[in-house]
Motif scaffolding. Structure first.
Motif, short mmCIF file in Angstrom:
data_model
loop_
_atom_site.label_atom_id
_atom_site.label_comp_id
_atom_site.label_asym_id
_atom_site.label_seq_id
_atom_site.Cartn_x
_atom_site.Cartn_y
_atom_site.Cartn_z
N ALA A 115 3.01 5.86 -10.46
CA ALA A 115 3.89 6.68 -11.32
C ALA A 115 5.21 6.95 -10.61
N CYS A 116 5.17 7.23 -9.32
CA CYS A 116 6.41 7.46 -8.57
C CYS A 116 7.29 6.22 -8.60
N GLY A 117 6.70 5.06 -8.44
CA GLY A 117 7.47 3.82 -8.52
C GLY A 117 8.07 3.61 -9.88
N ASN A 118 7.28 3.85 -10.92
CA ASN A 118 7.79 3.68 -12.29
C ASN A 118 8.95 4.63 -12.58
N LEU A 119 8.87 5.83 -12.01
CA LEU A 119 9.93 6.83 -12.22
C LEU A 119 11.08 6.69 -11.23
N ARG A 120 10.88 5.80 -10.24
CA ARG A 120 11.87 5.64 -9.16
C ARG A 120 12.09 6.96 -8.42
N ASP A 121 10.97 7.69 -8.26
CA ASP A 121 11.01 9.00 -7.61
C ASP A 121 10.58 8.85 -6.15
N ASN A 171 -0.94 -1.66 -1.07
CA ASN A 171 -0.16 -2.49 -1.99
C ASN A 171 0.66 -1.63 -2.95
N SER A 172 0.09 -0.52 -3.41
CA SER A 172 0.83 0.38 -4.28
C SER A 172 2.01 1.01 -3.55
N LEU A 173 1.82 1.35 -2.27
CA LEU A 173 2.92 1.90 -1.48
C LEU A 173 4.04 0.88 -1.31
N ILE A 174 3.68 -0.37 -1.02
CA ILE A 174 4.69 -1.42 -0.90
C ILE A 174 5.47 -1.54 -2.20
N ASP A 175 4.75 -1.59 -3.32
CA ASP A 175 5.40 -1.67 -4.64
C ASP A 175 6.31 -0.48 -4.88
N MET A 176 5.78 0.73 -4.65
CA MET A 176 6.54 1.94 -4.94
C MET A 176 7.81 2.03 -4.10
N PHE A 177 7.68 1.79 -2.79
CA PHE A 177 8.86 1.86 -1.94
C PHE A 177 9.87 0.79 -2.35
N GLY A 178 9.39 -0.39 -2.69
CA GLY A 178 10.30 -1.44 -3.18
C GLY A 178 10.98 -1.05 -4.47
N ASP A 179 10.21 -0.50 -5.41
CA ASP A 179 10.78 -0.08 -6.69
C ASP A 179 11.83 1.01 -6.51
N CYS A 180 11.64 1.84 -5.49
CA CYS A 180 12.57 2.94 -5.22
C CYS A 180 13.72 2.52 -4.31
#
Length: 98
Positions: A9-15, A40-49
């Motif tokens: 959710a943080c990645g989707n929100l760019r939060d 893997n979710s952390l890698i995705d989220m940090f990348g998305d942000c």
């Protein structure tokens, strides 16, 4: 599971701030270092942000522990490509193919 979905959710929100808060809370547990789904979710989220440095730090920590799967490699490459670090993404690809 809750951590994983909150990270997504943080990645989707760019939060990035909320993502860092979750990440910091996970560092005190073994979950951040042993659960490949969370990694893997952390890698995705940090990348998305846009925090490629932190995304790659999570990836490299998993790589050093031989705890990568195809989704880890894809997440790291996606983080790099989406943040215009295309040469680095190709280096990860080349490292996997060889």
């Amino acid at each position: 599971i809750c951590h994983n979905l909150a990270i997504k959710a943080c990645g989707n929100l760019r939060d990035l701030n909320a993502g860092k808060t979750i990440y910091d809370s996970l560092l005190s547990t073994s979950s951040a270092h042993t659960n490949i789904f969370i990694q893997n979710s952390l890698i995705d989220m940090f990348g998305d942000c846009g925090d490629v440095e932190r995304a790659m730090a999570v990836y490299n920590t998993a790589r050093q522990r031989n705890a990568l799967d195809a989704a880890s490699v894809s997440a790291a490459m996606k983080a790099l490509v989406n943040n215009e670090a295309n040469a680095d993404a190709l280096q990860i690809y080349d490292d996997q193919v060889v």
